[in-house]
Scaffold this motif. Structure first.
Motif, PDB file in Angstrom:
ATOM      1  N   UNK A  26       0.978  -1.400   0.123  1.00  0.00           N
ATOM      2  CA  UNK A  26       0.203  -0.343  -0.050  1.00  0.00           C
ATOM      3  C   UNK A  26       0.471   1.061  -0.020  1.00  0.00           C
ATOM      4  N   UNK A  27       0.217   2.265  -0.680  1.00  0.00           N
ATOM      5  CA  UNK A  27       1.046   3.390  -1.015  1.00  0.00           C
ATOM      6  C   UNK A  27       1.159   4.368   0.782  1.00  0.00           C
ATOM      7  N   UNK A  79      -5.597   9.926   2.841  1.00  0.00           N
ATOM      8  CA  UNK A  79      -6.502   8.879   3.109  1.00  0.00           C
ATOM      9  C   UNK A  79      -6.475   8.198   4.013  1.00  0.00           C
ATOM     10  N   UNK A  80      -5.909   7.921   4.719  1.00  0.00           N
ATOM     11  CA  UNK A  80      -5.678   7.033   5.842  1.00  0.00           C
ATOM     12  C   UNK A  80      -6.397   7.633   7.414  1.00  0.00           C
ATOM     13  N   UNK A  81      -6.998   9.207   6.820  1.00  0.00           N
ATOM     14  CA  UNK A  81      -7.654   9.551   8.210  1.00  0.00           C
ATOM     15  C   UNK A  81      -8.711  10.018   7.152  1.00  0.00           C
ATOM     16  N   UNK A 114      -5.239   1.610   8.627  1.00  0.00           N
ATOM     17  CA  UNK A 114      -4.245   1.449   9.211  1.00  0.00           C
ATOM     18  C   UNK A 114      -2.785   1.116   8.548  1.00  0.00           C
ATOM     19  N   UNK A 115      -3.368   0.755   7.506  1.00  0.00           N
ATOM     20  CA  UNK A 115      -2.280   0.105   6.191  1.00  0.00           C
ATOM     21  C   UNK A 115      -1.005   1.134   5.842  1.00  0.00           C
ATOM     22  N   UNK A 148      -1.015   6.114  15.301  1.00  0.00           N
ATOM     23  CA  UNK A 148      -1.897   5.164  17.035  1.00  0.00           C
ATOM     24  C   UNK A 148      -2.863   5.038  17.518  1.00  0.00           C
ATOM     25  N   UNK A 149      -3.553   6.483  17.117  1.00  0.00           N
ATOM     26  CA  UNK A 149      -5.100   6.709  17.692  1.00  0.00           C
ATOM     27  C   UNK A 149      -5.853   4.992  17.139  1.00  0.00           C
ATOM     28  N   UNK A 150      -5.709   5.456  15.644  1.00  0.00           N
ATOM     29  CA  UNK A 150      -6.812   4.278  14.565  1.00  0.00           C
ATOM     30  C   UNK A 150      -6.258   2.606  15.189  1.00  0.00           C
TER      31      UNK A 150
END
Length: 165
Positions: free
Chosen positions: A40-41, A46-48, A74-75, A81-83
């Motif tokens: 994964x890039x 996008x994670x947020x 997470x990927x 750390x929260x996620x």
């Protein structure tokens, strides 16, 4: 472009065959395409978005949907750390204790100064997996990192030390 396959069946079949063949050729093991697809890039933005979707799903009681969103987040950003912590707790709630511990261990490796990760790793290790040595080590680390003294954790440490003797 949308193709009307009822009028152009030959073209549709040809396009499907070409797509299938290109898919097979592009996913040959060891190809650069294959490697790019498996890694994964990193994308904090996008994670947020995925982390927020996970929070929203969790608040609506959709735990499995939250887990899926948080796993994707997470990927894309393993340093969040929260996620990581939220995902681990959701995995615990879903009785997926080994997965939760593995995730928390990765979180601790990435962010060793985050007290909450040590605390949750200790609790799950002790109560659900009966890994007392691991629990003791992480309770102790939590206590070192914590800004306030937690008397309950101090008592748990004493209890674990006694049980491990």
């Amino acid at each position: 472009m949308v193709l009307d396959c009822t009028r152009n069946a030959g073209i549709c079949l040809m396009l499907l065959a070409v797509a299938a063949l290109s898919g097979c050729a592009a996913t040959h093991k060891g190809s650069s395409y294959d490697k790019a697809q498996t890694q994964p890039v990193p994308s904090p933005e996008q994670a947020e978005v995925l982390a927020r979707e996970g929070r929203r799903a969790y608040e609506q009681g959709e735990v499995e949907s939250a887990i899926q969103s948080w796993q994707s987040a997470v990927e894309l950003n393993p340093a969040d750390v929260v996620t990581v912590n939220n995902l681990a707790l959701a995995l615990k709630d879903a009785n997926r204790f080994s997965e939760a511990v593995t995730l928390l261990e990765k979180g601790v490796n990435a962010s060793p100064e985050t007290a909450e990760l040590h605390y949750n790793l200790a609790v799950i290790s002790e109560l659900y997996l009966l890994q007392l040595d691991k629990a003791l080590a992480h309770y102790q680390r939590y206590q070192q990192l914590s800004v306030t003294e937690d008397k309950a954790v101090a008592g748990w440490i004493v209890d674990l030390e006694r049980r491990l003797q």
